[in-house]
Write a protein that holds these residues in place. Structure first.
Motif, PDB file in Angstrom:
ATOM      1  N   GLY A   1       0.772  -1.228   0.000  1.00 22.23           N
ATOM      2  CA  GLY A   1       0.000   0.000   0.000  1.00 22.23           C
ATOM      3  C   GLY A   1       0.802   1.276   0.000  1.00 22.23           C
ATOM      4  N   GLY A   2       2.116   1.187   0.124  1.00 21.75           N
ATOM      5  CA  GLY A   2       2.934   2.379   0.099  1.00 21.75           C
ATOM      6  C   GLY A   2       3.004   2.976  -1.290  1.00 21.75           C
ATOM      7  N   GLY A   3       3.511   4.192  -1.363  1.00 15.43           N
ATOM      8  CA  GLY A   3       3.636   4.858  -2.641  1.00 15.43           C
ATOM      9  C   GLY A   3       3.882   6.335  -2.489  1.00 15.43           C
ATOM     10  N   LEU A   4       3.689   7.056  -3.580  1.00 18.70           N
ATOM     11  CA  LEU A   4       3.891   8.501  -3.626  1.00 18.70           C
ATOM     12  C   LEU A   4       2.540   9.197  -3.602  1.00 18.70           C
ATOM     13  CD1 LEU A   4       5.705  11.010  -4.068  1.00 18.70           C
ATOM     14  CD2 LEU A   4       5.485  10.580  -6.529  1.00 18.70           C
ATOM     15  N   VAL A   5       2.405  10.185  -2.726  1.00 13.79           N
ATOM     16  CA  VAL A   5       1.160  10.925  -2.604  1.00 13.79           C
ATOM     17  C   VAL A   5       1.476  12.386  -2.297  1.00 13.79           C
ATOM     18  CG1 VAL A   5       0.914  10.473  -0.126  1.00 13.79           C
ATOM     19  CG2 VAL A   5      -1.126  10.912  -1.515  1.00 13.79           C
ATOM     20  N   GLN A   6       0.601  13.272  -2.731  1.00 10.37           N
ATOM     21  CA  GLN A   6       0.773  14.691  -2.447  1.00 10.37           C
ATOM     22  C   GLN A   6       0.341  15.009  -1.017  1.00 10.37           C
ATOM     23  OE1 GLN A   6      -1.344  16.957  -5.399  1.00 10.37           O
ATOM     24  NE2 GLN A   6       0.104  16.488  -7.022  1.00 10.37           N
ATOM     25  N   ALA A   7       0.903  16.069  -0.475  1.00  5.20           N
ATOM     26  CA  ALA A   7       0.508  16.514   0.853  1.00  5.20           C
ATOM     27  C   ALA A   7      -0.998  16.732   0.915  1.00  5.20           C
ATOM     28  CB  ALA A   7       1.242  17.794   1.224  1.00  5.20           C
ATOM     29  N   GLY A   8      -1.597  16.267   2.001  1.00 10.42           N
ATOM     30  CA  GLY A   8      -3.033  16.340   2.161  1.00 10.42           C
ATOM     31  C   GLY A   8      -3.766  15.116   1.670  1.00 10.42           C
ATOM     32  N   GLY A   9      -3.073  14.242   0.972  1.00 17.90           N
ATOM     33  CA  GLY A   9      -3.678  13.038   0.446  1.00 17.90           C
ATOM     34  C   GLY A   9      -3.727  11.917   1.459  1.00 17.90           C
ATOM     35  N   SER A  10      -4.152  10.745   0.985  1.00 13.60           N
ATOM     36  CA  SER A  10      -4.347   9.599   1.862  1.00 13.60           C
ATOM     37  C   SER A  10      -3.746   8.337   1.260  1.00 13.60           C
ATOM     38  CB  SER A  10      -5.840   9.358   2.113  1.00 13.60           C
ATOM     39  OG  SER A  10      -6.455  10.455   2.754  1.00 13.60           O
ATOM     40  N   LEU A  11      -3.352   7.428   2.127  1.00  9.18           N
ATOM     41  CA  LEU A  11      -2.914   6.097   1.761  1.00  9.18           C
ATOM     42  C   LEU A  11      -3.399   5.119   2.818  1.00  9.18           C
ATOM     43  CD1 LEU A  11       0.835   6.555   0.681  1.00  9.18           C
ATOM     44  CD2 LEU A  11      -1.060   5.904  -0.820  1.00  9.18           C
ATOM     45  N   ARG A  12      -3.598   3.875   2.420  1.00 14.42           N
ATOM     46  CA  ARG A  12      -3.901   2.826   3.377  1.00 14.42           C
ATOM     47  C   ARG A  12      -2.892   1.704   3.229  1.00 14.42           C
ATOM     48  NH1 ARG A  12      -8.971  -1.216   4.714  1.00 14.42           N
ATOM     49  NH2 ARG A  12      -8.291  -2.244   2.770  1.00 14.42           N
ATOM     50  N   LEU A  13      -2.173   1.441   4.304  1.00 13.51           N
ATOM     51  CA  LEU A  13      -1.208   0.361   4.339  1.00 13.51           C
ATOM     52  C   LEU A  13      -1.866  -0.901   4.876  1.00 13.51           C
ATOM     53  CD1 LEU A  13       1.918   2.188   5.828  1.00 13.51           C
ATOM     54  CD2 LEU A  13       1.144   2.068   3.442  1.00 13.51           C
TER      55      LEU A  13
ATOM     56  N   ASN B   1      -4.450   9.712   6.647  1.00 16.79           N
ATOM     57  CA  ASN B   1      -5.103  10.854   6.034  1.00 16.79           C
ATOM     58  C   ASN B   1      -4.323  12.126   6.329  1.00 16.79           C
ATOM     59  OD1 ASN B   1      -7.282   9.184   5.200  1.00 16.79           O
ATOM     60  ND2 ASN B   1      -8.319   9.493   7.169  1.00 16.79           N
ATOM     61  N   SER B   2      -4.603  13.169   5.545  1.00 18.46           N
ATOM     62  CA  SER B   2      -3.952  14.467   5.731  1.00 18.46           C
ATOM     63  C   SER B   2      -2.441  14.320   5.832  1.00 18.46           C
ATOM     64  CB  SER B   2      -4.503  15.169   6.982  1.00 18.46           C
ATOM     65  OG  SER B   2      -5.897  15.362   6.876  1.00 18.46           O
ATOM     66  N   LEU B   3      -1.885  13.582   4.898  1.00 22.53           N
ATOM     67  CA  LEU B   3      -0.459  13.283   4.943  1.00 22.53           C
ATOM     68  C   LEU B   3       0.384  14.542   4.773  1.00 22.53           C
ATOM     69  CD1 LEU B   3      -0.502   9.952   2.974  1.00 22.53           C
ATOM     70  CD2 LEU B   3       0.476  10.258   5.256  1.00 22.53           C
ATOM     71  N   LYS B   4       1.500  14.547   5.472  1.00 22.41           N
ATOM     72  CA  LYS B   4       2.447  15.653   5.452  1.00 22.41           C
ATOM     73  C   LYS B   4       3.794  15.165   4.936  1.00 22.41           C
ATOM     74  CE  LYS B   4       0.341  17.532   9.676  1.00 22.41           C
ATOM     75  NZ  LYS B   4       0.595  17.931  11.084  1.00 22.41           N
ATOM     76  N   PRO B   5       4.613  16.063   4.385  1.00 22.50           N
ATOM     77  CA  PRO B   5       5.937  15.637   3.936  1.00 22.50           C
ATOM     78  C   PRO B   5       6.756  14.957   5.029  1.00 22.50           C
ATOM     79  CG  PRO B   5       5.444  17.784   3.037  1.00 22.50           C
ATOM     80  CD  PRO B   5       4.324  17.455   3.997  1.00 22.50           C
TER      81      PRO B   5
ATOM     82  N   GLY C   1       9.089  -3.781   5.085  1.00 19.60           N
ATOM     83  CA  GLY C   1       8.906  -2.346   4.962  1.00 19.60           C
ATOM     84  C   GLY C   1       8.302  -1.943   3.634  1.00 19.60           C
ATOM     85  N   THR C   2       7.567  -0.836   3.647  1.00 21.23           N
ATOM     86  CA  THR C   2       7.009  -0.263   2.430  1.00 21.23           C
ATOM     87  C   THR C   2       7.231   1.244   2.453  1.00 21.23           C
ATOM     88  OG1 THR C   2       5.023  -0.123   1.027  1.00 21.23           O
ATOM     89  CG2 THR C   2       4.674  -0.025   3.407  1.00 21.23           C
ATOM     90  N   GLN C   3       7.670   1.787   1.335  1.00 19.97           N
ATOM     91  CA  GLN C   3       8.037   3.202   1.260  1.00 19.97           C
ATOM     92  C   GLN C   3       6.807   4.076   1.087  1.00 19.97           C
ATOM     93  OE1 GLN C   3      11.290   4.806   1.302  1.00 19.97           O
ATOM     94  NE2 GLN C   3       9.943   6.601   1.489  1.00 19.97           N
ATOM     95  N   VAL C   4       6.720   5.111   1.911  1.00 18.35           N
ATOM     96  CA  VAL C   4       5.701   6.150   1.778  1.00 18.35           C
ATOM     97  C   VAL C   4       6.410   7.473   1.544  1.00 18.35           C
ATOM     98  CG1 VAL C   4       3.879   7.454   2.935  1.00 18.35           C
ATOM     99  CG2 VAL C   4       4.002   4.970   3.187  1.00 18.35           C
ATOM    100  N   THR C   5       6.091   8.131   0.445  1.00 17.69           N
ATOM    101  CA  THR C   5       6.690   9.414   0.115  1.00 17.69           C
ATOM    102  C   THR C   5       5.586  10.439  -0.084  1.00 17.69           C
ATOM    103  OG1 THR C   5       8.562   8.323  -0.982  1.00 17.69           O
ATOM    104  CG2 THR C   5       8.209  10.655  -1.454  1.00 17.69           C
ATOM    105  N   VAL C   6       5.669  11.532   0.661  1.00 14.24           N
ATOM    106  CA  VAL C   6       4.674  12.598   0.595  1.00 14.24           C
ATOM    107  C   VAL C   6       5.343  13.839   0.036  1.00 14.24           C
ATOM    108  CG1 VAL C   6       2.969  13.948   1.834  1.00 14.24           C
ATOM    109  CG2 VAL C   6       3.515  11.622   2.592  1.00 14.24           C
ATOM    110  N   SER C   7       4.865  14.309  -1.092  1.00 11.61           N
ATOM    111  CA  SER C   7       5.434  15.481  -1.738  1.00 11.61           C
ATOM    112  C   SER C   7       4.658  16.725  -1.349  1.00 11.61           C
ATOM    113  CB  SER C   7       5.430  15.313  -3.255  1.00 11.61           C
ATOM    114  OG  SER C   7       4.104  15.233  -3.759  1.00 11.61           O
ATOM    115  N   SER C   8       5.343  17.864  -1.373  1.00 10.35           N
ATOM    116  CA  SER C   8       4.718  19.135  -1.049  1.00 10.35           C
ATOM    117  C   SER C   8       4.409  19.949  -2.286  1.00 10.35           C
ATOM    118  CB  SER C   8       5.616  19.944  -0.108  1.00 10.35           C
ATOM    119  OG  SER C   8       6.879  20.186  -0.699  1.00 10.35           O
TER     120      SER C   8
END
Length: 120
Positions: free
Chosen positions: A8-20, A83-87, A113-120
């Motif tokens: 479930g990890g991945g790249l998401v913009q700030a304010g977005g959501s992911l579910r692991l 939710n409301s992901l931050k960098p 492990g799974t990588q979560v990257t939050v872009s601004s």
């Protein structure tokens, strides 16, 4: 032997959501709880959220109100809704399972492990 597999990890913009998701398999006998940890570059691994087999949850102050941990005991599966992901949430997220061995011994098992990257 217990195996944990995260997804479930991945790249998401700030304010977005992911579910692991994390699925445990193998010699699972008596589970104490399941947890999510994360480790950012140059930082120590920290506890993000935990849930006991009875459903009691614990969160790090930095994620309270934004992350939700849940577990399906019968499936030995744990989820982390983010939710409301931050960098500053950018990190490798690790799944952990603890189970009792005898009366006093606790065994810890970790996923890859799974990588979560939050872009601004």
């Amino acid at each position: 032997q217990v195996q944990l597999v995260e997804s479930g990890g991945g790249l998401v913009q700030a304010g977005g959501s992911l579910r692991l998701s994390c699925v445990a398999s193998g010699s699972i006998v008596r589970v104490k709880g399941m947890r999510w940890h994360r480790q950012a570059p140059g930082k120590q691994r920290e506890l993000v959220a935990a849930v006991t087999s009875d459903g009691v949850t614990t969160y790090a102050d930095s994620v309270k109100g934004r992350f939700t941990i849940s577990r399906e005991n019968a499936k030995n599966t744990v989820y982390l809704q983010m939710n409301s992901l931050k960098p500053e949430d950018t990190a490798v997220y690790y799944c952990n399972l603890q189970q009792w061995r005898g009366v006093l011994t606790i065994m810890d098992y970790w996923g890859q492990g799974t990588q979560v990257t939050v872009s601004s």
